[in-house]
Scaffold this motif. Sequence first.
Motif, PDB file in Angstrom:
ATOM      1  N   SER A 199      28.761  18.221  46.175  1.00  0.00           N
ATOM      2  CA  SER A 199      27.294  17.817  45.537  1.00  0.00           C
ATOM      3  C   SER A 199      26.279  17.666  46.695  1.00  0.00           C
ATOM      4  O   SER A 199      25.238  18.086  46.765  1.00  0.00           O
ATOM      5  CB  SER A 199      27.682  16.653  44.809  1.00  0.00           C
ATOM      6  N   MET A 200      26.808  17.136  47.871  1.00  0.00           N
ATOM      7  CA  MET A 200      25.999  16.779  49.084  1.00  0.00           C
ATOM      8  C   MET A 200      25.493  18.110  49.780  1.00  0.00           C
ATOM      9  O   MET A 200      24.618  18.519  50.123  1.00  0.00           O
ATOM     10  CB  MET A 200      26.675  16.094  50.239  1.00  0.00           C
ATOM     11  N   TYR A 201      26.499  19.118  49.767  1.00  0.00           N
ATOM     12  CA  TYR A 201      26.318  20.368  50.337  1.00  0.00           C
ATOM     13  C   TYR A 201      25.383  21.081  49.604  1.00  0.00           C
ATOM     14  O   TYR A 201      24.277  21.905  50.023  1.00  0.00           O
ATOM     15  CB  TYR A 201      27.659  21.279  50.232  1.00  0.00           C
ATOM     16  N   ARG A 202      25.229  21.137  48.148  1.00  0.00           N
ATOM     17  CA  ARG A 202      24.235  21.744  47.489  1.00  0.00           C
ATOM     18  C   ARG A 202      22.942  21.130  47.558  1.00  0.00           C
ATOM     19  O   ARG A 202      21.893  21.845  47.617  1.00  0.00           O
ATOM     20  CB  ARG A 202      24.555  21.510  45.923  1.00  0.00           C
ATOM     21  N   ARG A 203      22.809  19.917  48.028  1.00  0.00           N
ATOM     22  CA  ARG A 203      21.431  19.410  48.335  1.00  0.00           C
ATOM     23  C   ARG A 203      20.871  19.676  49.891  1.00  0.00           C
ATOM     24  O   ARG A 203      19.666  19.368  50.047  1.00  0.00           O
ATOM     25  CB  ARG A 203      21.277  18.010  48.388  1.00  0.00           C
TER      26      ARG A 203
ATOM     27  N   PRO B 117      24.062  11.468  59.803  1.00  0.00           N
ATOM     28  CA  PRO B 117      22.939  11.058  59.247  1.00  0.00           C
ATOM     29  C   PRO B 117      23.514  10.059  58.451  1.00  0.00           C
ATOM     30  O   PRO B 117      24.667   9.829  57.888  1.00  0.00           O
ATOM     31  CB  PRO B 117      22.456  12.412  58.730  1.00  0.00           C
ATOM     32  N   PRO B 118      22.399   9.048  58.320  1.00  0.00           N
ATOM     33  CA  PRO B 118      23.055   7.725  57.564  1.00  0.00           C
ATOM     34  C   PRO B 118      23.424   8.004  55.880  1.00  0.00           C
ATOM     35  O   PRO B 118      24.290   7.523  55.536  1.00  0.00           O
ATOM     36  CB  PRO B 118      21.745   6.927  57.432  1.00  0.00           C
ATOM     37  N   GLU B 119      22.784   9.046  55.516  1.00  0.00           N
ATOM     38  CA  GLU B 119      23.184   9.390  53.978  1.00  0.00           C
ATOM     39  C   GLU B 119      24.714  10.039  53.885  1.00  0.00           C
ATOM     40  O   GLU B 119      25.086  10.266  52.862  1.00  0.00           O
ATOM     41  CB  GLU B 119      22.135  10.399  53.574  1.00  0.00           C
ATOM     42  N   TYR B 120      25.119  10.696  55.223  1.00  0.00           N
ATOM     43  CA  TYR B 120      26.441  11.251  54.937  1.00  0.00           C
ATOM     44  C   TYR B 120      27.487  10.182  55.803  1.00  0.00           C
ATOM     45  O   TYR B 120      28.700  10.825  55.472  1.00  0.00           O
ATOM     46  CB  TYR B 120      26.417  12.641  55.662  1.00  0.00           C
ATOM     47  N   GLN B 121      27.269   9.142  56.205  1.00  0.00           N
ATOM     48  CA  GLN B 121      28.173   8.518  57.045  1.00  0.00           C
ATOM     49  C   GLN B 121      29.445   8.039  56.146  1.00  0.00           C
ATOM     50  O   GLN B 121      30.583   7.951  56.366  1.00  0.00           O
ATOM     51  CB  GLN B 121      27.377   7.417  57.726  1.00  0.00           C
ATOM     52  N   ARG B 122      28.887   7.533  55.030  1.00  0.00           N
ATOM     53  CA  ARG B 122      29.884   6.856  53.977  1.00  0.00           C
ATOM     54  C   ARG B 122      30.984   8.012  53.563  1.00  0.00           C
ATOM     55  O   ARG B 122      32.124   7.655  53.571  1.00  0.00           O
ATOM     56  CB  ARG B 122      28.922   6.391  52.656  1.00  0.00           C
ATOM     57  N   VAL B 123      30.445   9.245  53.313  1.00  0.00           N
ATOM     58  CA  VAL B 123      31.621  10.161  52.910  1.00  0.00           C
ATOM     59  C   VAL B 123      32.345  10.602  53.923  1.00  0.00           C
ATOM     60  O   VAL B 123      33.618  10.752  53.937  1.00  0.00           O
ATOM     61  CB  VAL B 123      30.681  11.353  52.090  1.00  0.00           C
TER      62      VAL B 123
ATOM     63  N   ALA C  47      30.182  19.917  59.787  1.00  0.00           N
ATOM     64  CA  ALA C  47      29.055  20.153  59.019  1.00  0.00           C
ATOM     65  C   ALA C  47      28.125  19.048  58.529  1.00  0.00           C
ATOM     66  O   ALA C  47      26.848  19.435  58.441  1.00  0.00           O
ATOM     67  CB  ALA C  47      29.940  20.607  57.412  1.00  0.00           C
ATOM     68  N   PHE C  48      28.678  17.808  58.586  1.00  0.00           N
ATOM     69  CA  PHE C  48      27.594  16.901  58.235  1.00  0.00           C
ATOM     70  C   PHE C  48      26.817  16.452  59.583  1.00  0.00           C
ATOM     71  O   PHE C  48      25.690  16.049  59.553  1.00  0.00           O
ATOM     72  CB  PHE C  48      28.241  15.542  57.988  1.00  0.00           C
ATOM     73  N   LYS C  49      27.409  16.831  60.552  1.00  0.00           N
ATOM     74  CA  LYS C  49      26.635  16.411  61.929  1.00  0.00           C
ATOM     75  C   LYS C  49      25.447  17.523  62.092  1.00  0.00           C
ATOM     76  O   LYS C  49      24.381  17.266  62.539  1.00  0.00           O
ATOM     77  CB  LYS C  49      27.682  16.587  63.209  1.00  0.00           C
ATOM     78  N   THR C  50      25.876  18.893  62.088  1.00  0.00           N
ATOM     79  CA  THR C  50      24.973  19.881  62.265  1.00  0.00           C
ATOM     80  C   THR C  50      24.110  20.789  61.061  1.00  0.00           C
ATOM     81  O   THR C  50      23.579  21.414  61.351  1.00  0.00           O
ATOM     82  CB  THR C  50      25.676  21.011  63.309  1.00  0.00           C
ATOM     83  N   ASP C  51      24.583  20.167  60.067  1.00  0.00           N
ATOM     84  CA  ASP C  51      24.469  20.705  58.858  1.00  0.00           C
ATOM     85  C   ASP C  51      24.490  22.275  58.589  1.00  0.00           C
ATOM     86  O   ASP C  51      23.716  23.220  58.656  1.00  0.00           O
ATOM     87  CB  ASP C  51      22.703  20.630  58.636  1.00  0.00           C
ATOM     88  N   SER C  52      25.982  22.601  59.249  1.00  0.00           N
ATOM     89  CA  SER C  52      26.186  24.048  59.350  1.00  0.00           C
ATOM     90  C   SER C  52      26.991  24.488  57.995  1.00  0.00           C
ATOM     91  O   SER C  52      27.750  24.014  57.481  1.00  0.00           O
ATOM     92  CB  SER C  52      27.291  24.104  60.196  1.00  0.00           C
ATOM     93  N   SER C  53      26.339  25.484  57.451  1.00  0.00           N
ATOM     94  CA  SER C  53      26.943  26.214  56.200  1.00  0.00           C
ATOM     95  C   SER C  53      28.381  26.827  56.600  1.00  0.00           C
ATOM     96  O   SER C  53      29.043  26.759  55.651  1.00  0.00           O
ATOM     97  CB  SER C  53      25.808  27.448  56.003  1.00  0.00           C
ATOM     98  N   PHE C  54      28.445  27.365  57.615  1.00  0.00           N
ATOM     99  CA  PHE C  54      29.815  28.020  57.987  1.00  0.00           C
ATOM    100  C   PHE C  54      30.620  26.799  57.914  1.00  0.00           C
ATOM    101  O   PHE C  54      31.912  27.143  57.438  1.00  0.00           O
ATOM    102  CB  PHE C  54      29.572  28.883  59.290  1.00  0.00           C
ATOM    103  N   SER C  55      30.471  25.863  58.331  1.00  0.00           N
ATOM    104  CA  SER C  55      31.444  24.659  58.649  1.00  0.00           C
ATOM    105  C   SER C  55      31.786  24.269  57.028  1.00  0.00           C
ATOM    106  O   SER C  55      33.121  23.784  56.825  1.00  0.00           O
ATOM    107  CB  SER C  55      30.990  23.513  59.359  1.00  0.00           C
TER     108      SER C  55
END
Length: 331
Positions: A285-289, A139-145, A206-214
Amino acid sequence: MSEFDNNPFAQPVNDNPFNDPSVTQVTHSSVETVDQYNPFPGQSTDALAAHTTPASTSPYQPAVLQPSIEPSPQATAAAAQANLLRQQEELERKAAELDRREQELQSRGPTGKENNWPPLPRKFPIKPCFYQDFSEEIPPEYQRVCKMMYYLWMFNCVTLFLNLLACLAYFTTDAAYGVDFGLSILWVILFSPCSFLCWYRPVYKAFKTDSSFSFFFFFFVFFCQVVIFIIQAVGIPKWGNSGWITAFTALGGSNKAVGAIMITVAILFTACAVLSAVLLKMVHSMYRRTGASFQKAQQEFSQGVFTNKTFQSAATGAASSAAQGAFQGNN
């Protein structure tokens, strides 16, 4: 009045039957009689040829019945063998096509797309193992990190290679530091692929699938990686790292150039440690959001384990073995 002029008592006229006009017309006609007819007139055959009707040139030929011939047993066997060979060639061709498609699917991986990482030439014997595309999968909001994590991994690999060269230079000045050189080779071989698989790919997934386990797996492994970066920056002697302690020791020796090289590597290790700590905080911080939680990670882990074919096969084998053991025990 002419009818009244004739004398009815006059001598009757002798009627001649051959004086009939129809008879005289036939007798004086120019038509040849039957006994005078010549079927072969003395005319030129060219005139007849001119009026001759040509033979029919129809494209259809008269049907000709061929005599029925029974094939011999040898001919029948040869035809059957040729048919079997043709079928076998067709099956081999289809099998080769299926193998080719299966290899293509395997090369594309679970995403259904052709793997593109590492970017190797097509003629290279080793094919890419992963598919990676930030603009398509992240997703665009996670690409930079996510890109920064990728650059950190590459920076770590370069630092490990430079550490190998620094330990080699230190070993050339003092043979007692051969242990550092050997361990530096081990760190390059071990940490470069393991860091990619153990913390970069999990954070990418994790950024791709929003996986909590990852996310949880990444936090655990990457925290260990931060500790390793700090140890490498410190540079404990005989540990294969050109950190600050080892660099100052080499700088205090006779060869200042080797000490300068090792200080450069120590600075790079320190930069890796600082950047890793900063990125760990950003990812957290991204994970918490994202709304992830430990319970969600447990559910994902249990679903992934139970849907794994290897786990299902092992569980089925264990259950069947237990059932057979119980049955034999009862007998």
